[in-house]
Write a protein that holds these residues in place. Structure first.
Motif, PDB file in Angstrom:
ATOM      1  N   GLY A   1       0.759  -1.243   0.336  1.00 12.23           N
ATOM      2  CA  GLY A   1       0.025   0.006   0.030  1.00 12.23           C
ATOM      3  C   GLY A   1       0.642   1.368   0.340  1.00 12.23           C
ATOM      4  N   GLU A   2       2.103   1.225  -0.620  1.00 12.11           N
ATOM      5  CA  GLU A   2       2.984   2.243  -0.476  1.00 12.11           C
ATOM      6  C   GLU A   2       3.088   2.690  -1.584  1.00 12.11           C
ATOM      7  OE1 GLU A   2       6.553   0.758   0.936  1.00 12.11           O
ATOM      8  OE2 GLU A   2       6.681   0.414   2.684  1.00 12.11           O
ATOM      9  N   ARG A   3       3.191   3.792  -1.992  1.00  6.12           N
ATOM     10  CA  ARG A   3       3.702   4.725  -3.606  1.00  6.12           C
ATOM     11  C   ARG A   3       5.289   4.895  -3.271  1.00  6.12           C
ATOM     12  NH1 ARG A   3      -1.177   5.574  -6.508  1.00  6.12           N
ATOM     13  NH2 ARG A   3      -0.464   7.684  -6.691  1.00  6.12           N
ATOM     14  N   MET A   4       5.534   4.874  -4.957  1.00  9.94           N
ATOM     15  CA  MET A   4       6.830   4.008  -5.339  1.00  9.94           C
ATOM     16  C   MET A   4       6.800   5.819  -6.891  1.00  9.94           C
ATOM     17  SD  MET A   4       9.488   2.470  -5.099  1.00  9.94           S
ATOM     18  CE  MET A   4       9.383   0.639  -4.396  1.00  9.94           C
ATOM     19  N   SER A   5       8.372   6.372  -5.247  1.00  9.96           N
ATOM     20  CA  SER A   5       8.429   7.605  -6.767  1.00  9.96           C
ATOM     21  C   SER A   5       9.897   7.382  -7.781  1.00  9.96           C
ATOM     22  CB  SER A   5       8.965   9.191  -5.690  1.00  9.96           C
ATOM     23  OG  SER A   5      10.666   8.672  -5.395  1.00  9.96           O
ATOM     24  N   ALA A   6       9.412   8.177  -8.433  1.00 12.48           N
ATOM     25  CA  ALA A   6      11.021   7.098  -9.361  1.00 12.48           C
ATOM     26  C   ALA A   6      12.422   7.189  -8.626  1.00 12.48           C
ATOM     27  CB  ALA A   6      10.990   8.640 -10.323  1.00 12.48           C
ATOM     28  N   GLY A   7      12.133   8.201  -7.654  1.00 13.69           N
ATOM     29  CA  GLY A   7      13.893   8.781  -6.930  1.00 13.69           C
ATOM     30  C   GLY A   7      14.440   7.516  -6.106  1.00 13.69           C
TER      31      GLY A   7
ATOM     32  N   ALA B   1       1.076  11.964  -7.614  1.00 10.61           N
ATOM     33  CA  ALA B   1       0.675  11.614  -6.401  1.00 10.61           C
ATOM     34  C   ALA B   1      -0.486  12.793  -6.035  1.00 10.61           C
ATOM     35  CB  ALA B   1       1.851  12.461  -5.497  1.00 10.61           C
ATOM     36  N   GLU B   2      -1.797  12.713  -5.227  1.00 12.17           N
ATOM     37  CA  GLU B   2      -2.599  12.363  -4.788  1.00 12.17           C
ATOM     38  C   GLU B   2      -2.243  13.942  -4.011  1.00 12.17           C
ATOM     39  OE1 GLU B   2      -4.754  10.157  -3.602  1.00 12.17           O
ATOM     40  OE2 GLU B   2      -4.743   9.088  -5.669  1.00 12.17           O
ATOM     41  N   SER B   3      -1.316  13.889  -3.070  1.00  9.57           N
ATOM     42  CA  SER B   3      -0.663  14.307  -2.213  1.00  9.57           C
ATOM     43  C   SER B   3      -0.447  15.856  -2.858  1.00  9.57           C
ATOM     44  CB  SER B   3      -0.493  13.721  -0.814  1.00  9.57           C
ATOM     45  OG  SER B   3       0.771  13.298  -1.685  1.00  9.57           O
ATOM     46  N   ASP B   4       0.708  15.308  -3.263  1.00 10.01           N
ATOM     47  CA  ASP B   4       1.060  16.808  -4.120  1.00 10.01           C
ATOM     48  C   ASP B   4       1.301  16.957  -6.187  1.00 10.01           C
ATOM     49  OD1 ASP B   4       3.187  18.939  -4.631  1.00 10.01           O
ATOM     50  OD2 ASP B   4       4.139  18.345  -3.560  1.00 10.01           O
ATOM     51  N   ARG B   5       0.514  17.725  -6.563  1.00  8.81           N
ATOM     52  CA  ARG B   5       0.503  17.213  -7.846  1.00  8.81           C
ATOM     53  C   ARG B   5       1.616  17.332  -9.179  1.00  8.81           C
ATOM     54  NH1 ARG B   5      -3.164  14.390  -9.593  1.00  8.81           N
ATOM     55  NH2 ARG B   5      -2.808  15.206 -11.786  1.00  8.81           N
ATOM     56  N   ARG B   6       3.287  17.834  -7.631  1.00 10.82           N
ATOM     57  CA  ARG B   6       3.597  18.416  -8.227  1.00 10.82           C
ATOM     58  C   ARG B   6       4.569  16.503  -8.704  1.00 10.82           C
ATOM     59  NH1 ARG B   6       6.201  22.231  -4.427  1.00 10.82           N
ATOM     60  NH2 ARG B   6       4.573  21.382  -2.992  1.00 10.82           N
ATOM     61  N   LYS B   7       4.262  15.710  -7.335  1.00 10.93           N
ATOM     62  CA  LYS B   7       5.344  14.338  -7.612  1.00 10.93           C
ATOM     63  C   LYS B   7       4.793  13.523  -7.972  1.00 10.93           C
ATOM     64  CE  LYS B   7       7.757  13.311  -2.977  1.00 10.93           C
ATOM     65  NZ  LYS B   7       7.006  12.519  -2.204  1.00 10.93           N
TER      66      LYS B   7
END
Length: 158
Positions: free
Chosen positions: A49-55, A86-92
């Motif tokens: 249930g975790e979100r994964m950034s490219a970084g 990302a829903e919480s921060d559209r810049r991510k």
């Protein structure tokens, strides 16, 4: 000591066979083995249930920014991942594994997973806990050995 080394050598043989199994999957599907490792990381994140950034993905795979971008471009072209805001921060931007990629992995790795689960069912709770503790310890040791401690520190301190 002999029985401990037999188990260590068996673990090494298992690791080699699993690596070869993943390489066959990669080859059959026109992927690089790093692509498979990335998909596994993304599936593990999805399951947790975790979100994964490219970084974060790139760091986990030991890739620089350019390598991570190339990897994601390949996987996205193949339809295995998608980049979404990302829903919480559209810049991510976060990376998600597609259902098609999950199904592809399940069709290839499913029989091995099912056989592994079947084997584990032959052990009682105490034995499964011992296996889990051993594998966690080996994974932790491998992770620690991949990090170079600062001069004058032990691996546990770094």
């Amino acid at each position: 000591m002999q029985s401990e080394m037999e188990i260590v050598h068996l673990l090494r043989a298992v690791a080699v066979e699993l690596g070869l199994h993943s390489a066959r999957f990669a080859q059959q599907n026109g992927m690089h083995t790093t692509d498979v490792r990335a998909l596994i990381a993304l599936m593990d994140a999805r399951r947790a249930g975790e979100r994964m950034s490219a970084g974060r993905l790139g760091a986990g795979l030991g890739l620089n920014s350019a390598g991570t971008t190339a990897l994601l471009d390949r996987l996205e072209r193949a339809g295995h991942v998608r980049r979404v805001r990302a829903e919480s921060d559209r810049r991510k931007v976060v990376v998600e594994v597609t259902d098609d990629a999950v199904d592809l992995g399940a069709s290839f790795f499913g029989p091995l997973i099912e056989r592994s689960v079947e084997l584990l069912r032959g052990y009682d709770d105490h034995q499964r806990a011992a296996v889990r503790d051993f594998l966690d310890g080996v994974r932790e040791a491998a992770t620690e050995s991949g990090h170079t401690p600062a001069p004058g520190t032990s691996p546990r301190e770094s």
